[in-house]
Design a protein around this motif. Structure first.
Motif, mmCIF file in Angstrom:
data_model
loop_
_atom_site.group_PDB
_atom_site.id
_atom_site.type_symbol
_atom_site.label_atom_id
_atom_site.label_comp_id
_atom_site.label_asym_id
_atom_site.label_seq_id
_atom_site.Cartn_x
_atom_site.Cartn_y
_atom_site.Cartn_z
ATOM 1 N N LYS A 57 0.934 -1.049 0.174
ATOM 2 C CA LYS A 57 0.202 0.081 0.275
ATOM 3 C C LYS A 57 0.855 1.019 -0.117
ATOM 4 N N ILE A 58 1.920 1.016 1.111
ATOM 5 C CA ILE A 58 2.757 2.700 1.206
ATOM 6 C C ILE A 58 3.659 2.535 -0.450
ATOM 7 N N GLU A 59 4.139 1.767 -0.782
ATOM 8 C CA GLU A 59 5.065 0.941 -2.826
ATOM 9 C C GLU A 59 3.803 2.643 -3.616
ATOM 10 N N LYS A 60 2.177 1.986 -3.067
ATOM 11 C CA LYS A 60 1.183 2.556 -4.387
ATOM 12 C C LYS A 60 1.216 3.813 -4.562
ATOM 13 N N LYS A 61 0.928 4.182 -2.894
ATOM 14 C CA LYS A 61 0.915 5.664 -2.147
ATOM 15 C C LYS A 61 1.740 6.557 -3.052
ATOM 16 N N LEU A 62 3.284 5.746 -2.885
ATOM 17 C CA LEU A 62 4.371 6.511 -3.672
ATOM 18 C C LEU A 62 4.432 6.539 -5.270
ATOM 19 N N GLU A 63 3.995 5.436 -5.629
ATOM 20 C CA GLU A 63 3.751 5.448 -7.066
ATOM 21 C C GLU A 63 3.000 6.805 -7.646
ATOM 22 N N ARG A 68 1.145 11.814 -9.786
ATOM 23 C CA ARG A 68 0.658 13.281 -9.627
ATOM 24 C C ARG A 68 1.778 14.362 -9.980
ATOM 25 N N GLY A 69 3.034 14.396 -9.039
ATOM 26 C CA GLY A 69 4.100 15.547 -8.933
ATOM 27 C C GLY A 69 4.336 15.738 -10.781
ATOM 28 N N LYS A 70 4.604 14.826 -10.988
ATOM 29 C CA LYS A 70 5.129 14.408 -12.822
ATOM 30 C C LYS A 70 3.465 15.639 -13.215
ATOM 31 N N LYS A 71 3.265 15.139 -13.042
ATOM 32 C CA LYS A 71 1.803 16.083 -14.138
ATOM 33 C C LYS A 71 2.081 17.833 -13.461
ATOM 34 N N ILE A 72 2.098 17.711 -12.056
ATOM 35 C CA ILE A 72 2.422 18.741 -11.606
ATOM 36 C C ILE A 72 3.463 19.758 -12.312
ATOM 37 N N GLN A 73 4.764 19.042 -12.607
ATOM 38 C CA GLN A 73 5.706 19.590 -12.815
ATOM 39 C C GLN A 73 5.529 20.289 -14.531
ATOM 40 N N LYS A 74 4.842 19.607 -15.079
ATOM 41 C CA LYS A 74 4.268 19.671 -16.646
ATOM 42 C C LYS A 74 2.929 21.451 -16.599
ATOM 43 N N LYS A 133 4.420 18.969 -2.399
ATOM 44 C CA LYS A 133 4.495 18.214 -1.070
ATOM 45 C C LYS A 133 3.193 17.148 -1.280
ATOM 46 N N PRO A 134 3.289 16.032 -2.405
ATOM 47 C CA PRO A 134 2.000 14.733 -2.000
ATOM 48 C C PRO A 134 2.384 13.911 -1.426
ATOM 49 N N HIS A 135 4.010 13.887 -0.748
ATOM 50 C CA HIS A 135 4.211 12.643 -0.099
ATOM 51 C C HIS A 135 5.163 12.620 0.451
ATOM 52 N N LYS A 136 5.350 12.418 1.949
ATOM 53 C CA LYS A 136 6.391 12.770 2.857
ATOM 54 C C LYS A 136 8.174 12.837 1.757
ATOM 55 N N GLU A 137 8.006 11.676 1.524
ATOM 56 C CA GLU A 137 9.542 11.889 0.479
ATOM 57 C C GLU A 137 9.230 12.187 -0.439
ATOM 58 N N ILE A 138 8.096 13.384 -0.990
ATOM 59 C CA ILE A 138 8.133 13.981 -2.545
ATOM 60 C C ILE A 138 7.984 15.053 -2.143
ATOM 61 N N SER A 139 8.665 16.124 -2.999
ATOM 62 C CA SER A 139 8.201 17.634 -2.833
ATOM 63 C C SER A 139 9.131 18.275 -4.101
ATOM 64 N N MET A 140 8.019 19.239 -4.756
ATOM 65 C CA MET A 140 8.925 19.677 -5.383
ATOM 66 C C MET A 140 7.697 21.731 -5.702
ATOM 67 N N GLU A 141 9.248 22.203 -6.349
ATOM 68 C CA GLU A 141 8.204 23.465 -6.265
ATOM 69 C C GLU A 141 7.949 23.941 -7.683
#
Length: 156
Positions: A57-63, A68-74, A133-141
């Motif tokens: 479940k944790i891996e799925k949430k991270l994926e 979502r992060g890639k969509k935001i970066q686009k 910050k969609p996940h505690k391990e992922i953060s982007m500007e």
């Protein structure tokens, strides 16, 4: 007494670790508060199975968060129009809620709690950077451009 930790405890260890504690501490505090379970063979096997399910479940949430992060970066930058004074001060402010609404209008579902404003709410026109910050391990500007709606109408 050996126990399996169910929730992170500062002085004992992380979730899933088997640690040795005093029996009175376990019986009187840890087990009644559901912070640990006894480390019997049966409980260890049950916990290993549930840990694998939780890990998936944790891996799925991270994926999902990475997607979502890639969509935001686009998107790159976000333009928000609001009423402002001639000096460039926004009437009210631009908050995480406004940014999440704008992202929702672009087809991205973002919770306002996932958006962090490093300098607080935005109160001036111009370009500002916010953190997504969609996940505690992922953060982007994400760049947010705040424009005066009056100037926008004059230019049309």
């Amino acid at each position: 007494m050996k126990v399996i930790i169910l929730s992170k405890l500062e002085n004992l260890g992380n979730v899933g670790e088997i640690v040795k504690v005093k029996s009175g501490y376990a019986r009187n505090f840890l087990i009644p508060n559901e912070k640990v379970i006894l480390a019997t063979k049966e409980n260890i096997e049950k916990y290993k199975i549930s840990k694998m399910v939780l890990q998936k479940k944790i891996e799925k949430k991270l994926e999902l968060a990475k997607l979502r992060g890639k969509k935001i970066q686009k998107i790159g930058s976000l333009d928000i129009f609001c009423k402002a004074s001639l000096e460039g001060k926004v009437f009210g402010s631009v908050t995480a809620r406004d940014i999440s609404k704008k992202l929702f209008s672009l087809g991205l579902e973002v919770n306002k709690k996932e958006i962090q404003l490093p300098k607080g709410s935005i109160k001036t026109l111009g370009q500002h950077s916010v953190i997504f910050k969609p996940h505690k391990e992922i953060s982007m500007e994400l760049k947010v451009n705040v424009f005066s709606i009056d100037n926008f109408k004059k230019n049309k």
